[in-house]
Motif scaffolding. Structure first.
Motif, PDB file in Angstrom:
ATOM      1  N   UNK A  34       6.095  34.083  25.400  1.00 28.09           N
ATOM      2  CA  UNK A  34       5.657  35.012  26.439  1.00 28.09           C
ATOM      3  C   UNK A  34       6.251  36.392  26.177  1.00 28.09           C
ATOM      4  N   UNK A  35       5.421  37.410  26.301  1.00 27.71           N
ATOM      5  CA  UNK A  35       5.842  38.792  26.125  1.00 27.71           C
ATOM      6  C   UNK A  35       6.537  39.281  27.400  1.00 27.71           C
ATOM      7  N   UNK A  36       7.714  39.877  27.231  1.00 21.70           N
ATOM      8  CA  UNK A  36       8.461  40.433  28.361  1.00 21.70           C
ATOM      9  C   UNK A  36       8.183  41.926  28.503  1.00 21.70           C
ATOM     10  N   UNK A  37       8.233  42.379  29.731  1.00 21.03           N
ATOM     11  CA  UNK A  37       8.105  43.801  30.023  1.00 21.03           C
ATOM     12  C   UNK A  37       9.505  44.335  30.308  1.00 21.03           C
ATOM     13  N   UNK A  61       9.511  43.969  22.994  1.00 23.21           N
ATOM     14  CA  UNK A  61       9.540  45.169  22.177  1.00 23.21           C
ATOM     15  C   UNK A  61      10.817  45.909  22.570  1.00 23.21           C
ATOM     16  N   UNK A  62      11.835  45.807  21.711  1.00 17.71           N
ATOM     17  CA  UNK A  62      13.123  46.436  21.985  1.00 17.71           C
ATOM     18  C   UNK A  62      13.120  47.897  21.550  1.00 17.71           C
ATOM     19  N   UNK A  63      12.356  48.219  20.544  1.00 13.36           N
ATOM     20  CA  UNK A  63      12.120  49.598  20.106  1.00 13.36           C
ATOM     21  C   UNK A  63      10.656  49.632  19.708  1.00 13.36           C
ATOM     22  N   UNK A  64       9.961  50.635  20.163  1.00 16.06           N
ATOM     23  CA  UNK A  64       8.509  50.643  20.034  1.00 16.06           C
ATOM     24  C   UNK A  64       8.022  50.982  18.638  1.00 16.06           C
ATOM     25  N   UNK A  95      12.570  39.658  18.916  1.00 19.51           N
ATOM     26  CA  UNK A  95      12.803  41.074  19.187  1.00 19.51           C
ATOM     27  C   UNK A  95      12.107  41.940  18.155  1.00 19.51           C
ATOM     28  N   UNK A  96      11.216  42.785  18.624  1.00 23.58           N
ATOM     29  CA  UNK A  96      10.571  43.753  17.761  1.00 23.58           C
ATOM     30  C   UNK A  96      11.337  45.058  17.896  1.00 23.58           C
ATOM     31  N   UNK A  97      11.969  45.474  16.817  1.00 19.50           N
ATOM     32  CA  UNK A  97      12.734  46.722  16.800  1.00 19.50           C
ATOM     33  C   UNK A  97      12.544  47.380  15.444  1.00 19.50           C
ATOM     34  N   UNK A 118      14.639  38.232  14.802  1.00 19.25           N
ATOM     35  CA  UNK A 118      14.245  39.597  14.468  1.00 19.25           C
ATOM     36  C   UNK A 118      12.828  39.556  13.894  1.00 19.25           C
ATOM     37  N   UNK A 119      11.905  40.183  14.598  1.00 13.48           N
ATOM     38  CA  UNK A 119      10.503  40.237  14.161  1.00 13.48           C
ATOM     39  C   UNK A 119      10.326  41.207  12.997  1.00 13.48           C
ATOM     40  N   UNK A 120       9.459  40.843  12.075  1.00 13.13           N
ATOM     41  CA  UNK A 120       9.025  41.739  11.004  1.00 13.13           C
ATOM     42  C   UNK A 120      10.194  42.348  10.221  1.00 13.13           C
ATOM     43  N   UNK A 121      11.250  41.559  10.021  1.00 13.02           N
ATOM     44  CA  UNK A 121      12.436  42.000   9.276  1.00 13.02           C
ATOM     45  C   UNK A 121      13.174  43.152   9.957  1.00 13.02           C
TER      46      UNK A 121
END
Length: 182
Positions: A34-37, A61-64, A95-97, A118-121
């Motif tokens: 689930x995506x958090x806001x 999304x921790x950093x956009x 976490x996407x950062x 950690x998403x996408x490295x």
């Protein structure tokens, strides 16, 4: 079925209803994240997710994707209520950062009972991001996270960081470093 997949975890980014439908109709085969806001109440979001059948994790999304939006909030601890709620409810947090993997060290240490992925490295990938001149320049920040037993890395989009055509041989030594570290 044709390729032998018996279970999948889905992460519908923009269509929560699709995720709800899929897990409700195939609960023995599908789970979801689930995506958090970050602007909504942390405890409400996380406790609701925990109580929902089929939810096995959270994503934030921790950093956009755009520039450094959100990175200052991450560094300042403004996302800590979300980290704390996820830790309390024992839900792993993706976490996407992009471009900010080193900024995840503080929450990794502070919330050591929280599984962080950690998403996408933790690196900027095109599309949708403009690439750093050296797409791997922030790799040391990611590798430093390997020192935390609660941090994992999601291999996603490595080919986007390649400067060579398929089979993207230039990323293989770097991926081996990530695997070795983690």
């Amino acid at each position: 079925d044709a390729v032998g997949v018996t279970h999948a975890v889905i992460a519908p980014r923009h269509d929560a209803a699709m995720g709800e439908y899929a897990t409700a109709h195939c609960p023995s085969r599908l789970s979801r994240v689930v995506m958090l806001d970050p602007n909504a109440d942390a405890e409400t979001q996380v406790s609701r997710a925990k109580a929902t059948i089929g939810v096995v994790g959270l994503r934030m999304v921790a950093a956009d994707y755009i520039g450094t939006r959100g990175a200052a909030d991450l560094r300042a601890g403004k996302l800590d209520p979300l980290f704390a709620a996820a830790e309390r409810h024992a839900l792993p947090l993706f976490l996407l950062a992009p471009g900010h993997p080193a900024d995840l060290a503080r929450p990794a240490e502070r919330f050591s009972g929280l599984t962080m992925i950690v998403d996408h490295f933790g690196l900027r990938q095109y599309p949708p991001l403009a690439m750093d001149s050296d797409p791997w320049e922030k790799l040391p920040g990611l590798l430093a996270l390997a020192g935390f037993s609660n941090v994992a890395v999601k291999f996603c989009g490595a080919q986007l960081l390649s400067k060579q055509p398929y089979p993207h041989a230039d990323v293989i030594p770097i991926l081996r470093r990530v695997i070795g570290a983690f």
